[in-house]
Design an enzyme around this catalytic site. Structure first.
Site, PDB file in Angstrom:
ATOM      1  N   TYR A 191      22.130 -47.794 -12.429  1.00 56.02           N
ATOM      2  CA  TYR A 191      21.501 -46.561 -12.095  1.00 56.02           C
ATOM      3  C   TYR A 191      20.052 -46.589 -11.169  1.00 56.02           C
ATOM      4  CZ  TYR A 191      18.269 -42.674 -14.165  1.00 56.02           C
ATOM      5  OH  TYR A 191      17.382 -41.555 -14.206  1.00 56.02           O
TER       6      TYR A 191
ATOM      7  N   ALA B 207      20.904 -46.827  -7.981  1.00 53.96           N
ATOM      8  CA  ALA B 207      21.427 -45.599  -7.268  1.00 53.96           C
ATOM      9  C   ALA B 207      20.040 -44.919  -7.102  1.00 53.96           C
ATOM     10  CB  ALA B 207      22.377 -44.990  -8.197  1.00 53.96           C
TER      11      ALA B 207
ATOM     12  N   SER C 245      13.887 -41.866  -9.803  1.00 54.07           N
ATOM     13  CA  SER C 245      13.455 -42.380 -11.137  1.00 54.07           C
ATOM     14  C   SER C 245      12.459 -43.605 -10.978  1.00 54.07           C
ATOM     15  CB  SER C 245      14.644 -42.805 -11.912  1.00 54.07           C
ATOM     16  OG  SER C 245      14.233 -43.464 -13.248  1.00 54.07           O
TER      17      SER C 245
HETATM   18  N1  LIG Z   1      14.361 -38.060 -18.534  1.00 47.97           N
HETATM   19  C1  LIG Z   1      14.002 -39.092 -18.111  1.00 47.97           C
HETATM   20  O1  LIG Z   1      13.204 -40.060 -18.551  1.00 47.97           O
HETATM   21  C2  LIG Z   1      14.378 -39.292 -16.539  1.00 47.97           C
HETATM   22  C3  LIG Z   1      13.556 -40.375 -15.850  1.00 47.97           C
HETATM   23  C4  LIG Z   1      13.682 -40.819 -14.574  1.00 47.97           C
HETATM   24  C5  LIG Z   1      14.659 -39.805 -13.927  1.00 47.97           C
HETATM   25  N2  LIG Z   1      15.463 -38.885 -14.523  1.00 47.97           N
HETATM   26  C6  LIG Z   1      15.976 -37.918 -13.576  1.00 47.97           C
HETATM   27  O2  LIG Z   1      15.758 -36.846 -13.990  1.00 47.97           O
HETATM   28  C7  LIG Z   1      17.023 -35.798 -13.596  1.00 47.97           C
HETATM   29  C8  LIG Z   1      17.165 -34.912 -14.916  1.00 47.97           C
HETATM   30  O3  LIG Z   1      17.589 -35.594 -15.952  1.00 47.97           O
HETATM   31  P1  LIG Z   1      17.129 -35.126 -17.366  1.00 47.97           P
HETATM   32  O4  LIG Z   1      16.209 -36.086 -18.147  1.00 47.97           O
HETATM   33  O5  LIG Z   1      16.495 -33.752 -17.381  1.00 47.97           O
HETATM   34  O6  LIG Z   1      18.405 -35.254 -18.290  1.00 47.97           O
HETATM   35  P2  LIG Z   1      19.448 -34.333 -18.832  1.00 47.97           P
HETATM   36  O7  LIG Z   1      18.724 -33.219 -19.681  1.00 47.97           O
HETATM   37  O8  LIG Z   1      20.623 -34.978 -19.466  1.00 47.97           O
HETATM   38  O9  LIG Z   1      20.006 -33.448 -17.540  1.00 47.97           O
HETATM   39  C9  LIG Z   1      21.022 -34.035 -16.483  1.00 47.97           C
HETATM   40  C10 LIG Z   1      21.586 -32.706 -15.768  1.00 47.97           C
HETATM   41  O10 LIG Z   1      22.420 -33.381 -14.860  1.00 47.97           O
HETATM   42  C11 LIG Z   1      23.674 -32.594 -14.852  1.00 47.97           C
HETATM   43  N3  LIG Z   1      24.903 -33.087 -14.660  1.00 47.97           N
HETATM   44  C12 LIG Z   1      25.392 -34.525 -15.133  1.00 47.97           C
HETATM   45  N4  LIG Z   1      26.514 -34.738 -14.668  1.00 47.97           N
HETATM   46  C13 LIG Z   1      26.768 -33.871 -13.853  1.00 47.97           C
HETATM   47  C14 LIG Z   1      27.869 -33.681 -12.592  1.00 47.97           C
HETATM   48  N5  LIG Z   1      28.702 -34.738 -12.408  1.00 47.97           N
HETATM   49  N6  LIG Z   1      27.848 -32.764 -11.915  1.00 47.97           N
HETATM   50  C15 LIG Z   1      26.764 -31.764 -11.742  1.00 47.97           C
HETATM   51  N7  LIG Z   1      25.734 -31.776 -12.744  1.00 47.97           N
HETATM   52  C16 LIG Z   1      25.702 -32.893 -13.516  1.00 47.97           C
HETATM   53  C17 LIG Z   1      23.807 -31.949 -16.337  1.00 47.97           C
HETATM   54  O11 LIG Z   1      24.675 -30.954 -16.293  1.00 47.97           O
HETATM   55  P3  LIG Z   1      25.522 -30.551 -17.519  1.00 47.97           P
HETATM   56  O12 LIG Z   1      24.958 -30.758 -18.819  1.00 47.97           O
HETATM   57  O13 LIG Z   1      25.362 -29.126 -17.293  1.00 47.97           O
HETATM   58  O14 LIG Z   1      26.737 -31.165 -17.076  1.00 47.97           O
HETATM   59  C18 LIG Z   1      22.297 -31.741 -16.589  1.00 47.97           C
HETATM   60  O15 LIG Z   1      21.962 -30.333 -16.227  1.00 47.97           O
HETATM   61  C19 LIG Z   1      18.050 -36.767 -13.543  1.00 47.97           C
HETATM   62  O16 LIG Z   1      18.313 -36.966 -12.084  1.00 47.97           O
HETATM   63  C20 LIG Z   1      17.578 -38.207 -14.149  1.00 47.97           C
HETATM   64  O17 LIG Z   1      18.324 -39.187 -13.638  1.00 47.97           O
HETATM   65  C21 LIG Z   1      15.097 -38.619 -16.142  1.00 47.97           C
END
Ligand SMILES: NC(=O)c1ccc[n+]([C@@H]2O[C@H](COP(=O)([O-])OP(=O)(O)OC[C@H]3O[C@@H](n4cnc5c(N)ncnc54)[C@H](OP(=O)(O)O)[C@@H]3O)[C@@H](O)[C@H]2O)c1
Length: 251
Positions: A157, A160, A143
């Site tokens: 976060y 991490a 991130s």
């Molecule tokens: N969106 C942003 O602006 C942004 C920015 C920087 C980085 N990121 C990173 O991008 C990645 C994807 O995020 P996203 O934005 O697509 O968010 P999201 O739609 O909330 O997706 C998060 C995913 O992580 C899974 N997850 C959460 N807790 C878990 C656990 N204990 N065990 C296994 N799986 C788990 C969820 O699975 P379930 O729902 O099935 O539990 C979901 O599929 C993350 O690493 C996030 O930190 C996002």
């Protein structure tokens, strides 16, 4: 499952960036293991979207905070696929916005287990198989927070994700002799359920104001960069993390 196609595991593919990445890799000819945890419907929808587009996929559940579950996850994928060529370490979350003086040990450990230990567990389990095959590709989703310290209540976060950035470099060195490339992407502000849960309208507006392109990104715009890192177009790249942030943070 088609034996001649590359096999990929995408963690957290039940929504957002992971779901878009699973679909993009399938479009590019890979058979995809769609990992989910709580959102079983989301996992099924991703698999269905891949099948509707003519691809092959299966859904598989695990809590990536638990090493034993990750071992079971990778063993399950291998029993279906036989091989594993690509791992996308995408599962992760902010967990909650918590100011520094309110942070507890329990919260700290949860954020680190989910965002950092999961990368260790998944890469070790999948990497053993890739090392046997003498080839493989890993992409870690970190991130922009890992570089600038995070937005409101996101210090844990951010720390991490900073650890994930360092892991990407260390793993790239350690796994290169086994023919495994390890790279990453640093998403900026990407419109997914992540922000629906953790960011209100006012916070979103303030964040978008800091982006040169004056808009948030999409999961698909992140997925295509991940797919590039997986592809042979990136075959001389390892230890690199690409910023996907519309010009929010440069250097
Ligand atoms: N969106 C942003 O602006 C942004 C920015 C920087 C980085 N990121 C990173 O991008 C990645 C994807 O995020 P996203 O934005 O697509 O968010 P999201 O739609 O909330 O997706 C998060 C995913 O992580 C899974 N997850 C959460 N807790 C878990 C656990 N204990 N065990 C296994 N799986 C788990 C969820 O699975 P379930 O729902 O099935 O539990 C979901 O599929 C993350 O690493 C996030 O930190 C996002």
């Amino acid at each position: 499952m088609s034996s001649n196609k590359p096999k990929a595991l995408v963690t957290g593919a039940s929504s957002g960036i992971g779901a878009a990445t699973a679909l993009e890799l399938a479009r590019r000819g890979m058979v995809v293991a769609v990992h989910y945890f709580n959102n079983e419907d989301g996992g099924r929808q991703t698999v269905q979207a891949i099948r509707d587009a003519g691809g092959e996929a299966l859904a598989i559940k695990a809590d990536v905070r638990q090493q034993a579950e990750v071992e079971r996850l990778v063993a399950g994928v291998l029993s279906e696929f036989g091989t594993l060529d690509v791992l996308i370490n995408n599962a992760g979350s902010l967990v909650g916005r918590v100011p520094f003086f309110a942070m507890t040990d329990e919260y700290w450990n949860e954020v680190f287990q989910l965002n950092v230990s999961s990368v260790f567990y998944c890469t070790q389990a999948a990497g053993r198989q890739m090392a046997k095959q003498k080839s493989g590709v890993v992409v870690n989703v970190s991130s922009v927070a890992g570089r600038h310290g995070g937005g409101p209540g996101a210090i844990c976060y951010a720390a991490a994700k900073g650890a994930v950035l360092t892991l990407t470099k260390g793993l790239a060195k350690e796994l290169a002799p086994y023919g495994i490339r390890v790279n990453g992407v640093n998403p900026g502000v990407i419109l997914t359920p992540f922000h629906e849960r953790f960011t209100n309208e006012e916070q979103m507006k303030r964040m978008v104001d800091t982006i040169a392109m004056k808009r948030a990104g999409t999961a698909e715009e992140t997925a295509t960069v991940i797919a590039f890192l997986v592809s042979s177009d990136a075959k001389y790249l390892t230890g690199e993390t690409i910023e996907v942030n519309g010009g929010q943070l440069m250097d």
